[in-house]
Write a protein that holds these residues in place. Structure first.
Motif, PDB file in Angstrom:
ATOM      1  N   TRP A  59       0.839  -1.209   0.000  1.00 51.48           N
ATOM      2  CA  TRP A  59       0.000   0.000   0.000  1.00 51.48           C
ATOM      3  C   TRP A  59       0.867   1.249   0.000  1.00 51.48           C
ATOM      4  CZ3 TRP A  59      -0.574   3.995   3.567  1.00 51.48           C
ATOM      5  CH2 TRP A  59      -1.650   4.863   3.338  1.00 51.48           C
TER       6      TRP A  59
ATOM      7  N   ASP B  62       3.703   1.600  -1.269  1.00 47.91           N
ATOM      8  CA  ASP B  62       4.292   1.745  -2.605  1.00 47.91           C
ATOM      9  C   ASP B  62       3.425   2.590  -3.523  1.00 47.91           C
ATOM     10  OD1 ASP B  62       6.496   0.203  -1.941  1.00 47.91           O
ATOM     11  OD2 ASP B  62       5.665  -1.652  -2.774  1.00 47.91           O
ATOM     12  N   THR B  63       2.124   2.698  -3.220  1.00 48.21           N
ATOM     13  CA  THR B  63       1.207   3.454  -4.077  1.00 48.21           C
ATOM     14  C   THR B  63       1.104   4.919  -3.664  1.00 48.21           C
ATOM     15  OG1 THR B  63      -0.776   2.999  -2.732  1.00 48.21           O
ATOM     16  CG2 THR B  63      -0.149   1.342  -4.372  1.00 48.21           C
ATOM     17  N   GLN B  64       1.796   5.314  -2.586  1.00 47.06           N
ATOM     18  CA  GLN B  64       1.691   6.671  -2.069  1.00 47.06           C
ATOM     19  C   GLN B  64       2.866   7.539  -2.522  1.00 47.06           C
ATOM     20  OE1 GLN B  64      -1.217   7.277  -0.541  1.00 47.06           O
ATOM     21  NE2 GLN B  64      -1.606   5.088  -0.913  1.00 47.06           N
ATOM     22  N   GLN B  65       2.644   8.850  -2.511  1.00 52.12           N
ATOM     23  CA  GLN B  65       3.685   9.795  -2.895  1.00 52.12           C
ATOM     24  C   GLN B  65       4.752   9.904  -1.798  1.00 52.12           C
ATOM     25  OE1 GLN B  65       3.901  11.415  -5.929  1.00 52.12           O
ATOM     26  NE2 GLN B  65       2.230  10.002  -6.425  1.00 52.12           N
TER      27      GLN B  65
END
Length: 310
Positions: free
Chosen positions: A112, A114-117
């Motif tokens: 999860w 990895d999907t964030q800025q």
């Protein structure tokens, strides 16, 4: 009974190696008015036992607590500072698999993240021992939600009666798509993830060391024991943290988390401490050398023992 006013007004300025400290920032174990308190007597006994030891092994590094360590070294012949322990042992942990935690860990949260800025997410974890009421958990939850930031929220099964199910249903619905809930995680991996920009923590020493080593600033809410002193150092000596009041208010949670997330100065201070921690733990650093020295001494004990048996 010690009132909040007394805890804030009373300053202790005679502890070797430590700056003046309010009684409210001292360990909860020594703030009791009961001379027979178990925590007080246990800590007294352990402190006395330290004077009988051949050496003290501490999960810290020299620059992090220079004055305190200097005072200790004036009293103890051998002190091995081998921290941050996780940084020093990461390669060994990778070799045996699974890391240092004994808890079952949720690795989905890393995917999860990895999907964030970069530096956009708030990480919330109150450690392995803290417990709280559903009402207090709700204050934290709504306070974090109001920041508008994506967040990873670790809610142990025994953190609160009911575990993660104790979170307000409205909170779960409202934050869908920008939060990840876990019952535990690999904390070092989480803190070292580039998406994490703030750590809301109970201020346990291991968490403090891991956060410093990862360069992540903190919002600190201590509960007991040494966590109060750890908070003082993070917020006032290392400049990498902000305080929360003991009585949790969602508005303050929101304000402090947003301030940490937006503070470039605090981020820079955290980055400097990360560099110092890495320097201490790498080949030739102070903690690395201390670990080598400690192993050599242990080996010499084993060798002497074999000679005595021969």
């Amino acid at each position: 009974m010690l009132t909040n006013g007394h805890l804030e007004r009373t300053v202790i300025d005679w502890i070797p190696g430590m700056p003046p400290i309010k009684l409210g920032d001292m360990s909860s174990f020594v703030r009791t008015t009961d001379p027979d308190d178990f925590g007080l007597r246990f800590n007294e006994e352990e402190a006395n036992n330290c004077t009988k030891a051949n050496a003290l092994i501490l999960n810290t590094f020299d620059e992090l607590e220079a004055d305190v360590l200097a005072a200790l070294r004036a009293e103890y012949a051998r002190i091995y500072t081998i921290g941050p322990l996780g940084t020093l042992l990461n390669h060994a942990a990778d070799a045996i698999g699974g890391g240092l935690s004994l808890w079952k860990q949720d690795t989905e949260c890393l995917a999860w993240l990895d999907t964030q800025q970069p530096r956009s997410a708030v990480y919330v974890n109150f450690g392995s021992l803290t417990v709280m009421t559903p009402e207090r958990l709700a204050e934290f939850a709504w306070g974090i939600a109001a920041t508008g930031c994506p967040f990873l929220f670790v809610v142990r099964e025994n953190l609160v009666p009911g575990g993660p199910a104790a979170l307000p249903p409205e909170f779960v619905v409202e934050t869908d798509g920008r939060r990840c809930l876990a019952t535990w995680c690999s904390q070092e991996q989480v803190l070292r993830h580039p998406a994490v920009g703030c750590f809301l923590t109970h201020s346990g020493w291991n968490s403090k060391c891991e956060s410093v080593a990862s360069g992540v600033p903190m919002v600190c809410w201590p509960v007991f024991a040494d966590q109060y002193i750890n908070r003082k150092y993070a917020c006032e000596s290392w400049d990498v943290g902000l305080r929360l009041d003991e009585e949790v208010r969602r508005e303050q949670v929101t304000a402090q988390v947003k301030q940490v997330m937006e503070s470039e100065e605090m981020r820079q201070d955290a980055a400097r401490w990360k560099a110092k921690a890495e320097q201490a733990a790498r080949l030739g650093g102070s903690s690395y050398k201390n670990l080598q020295s400690m192993v050599e001494v242990i080996r010499s004990f084993a060798s002497d023992s074999k000679k005595a048996e021969a």
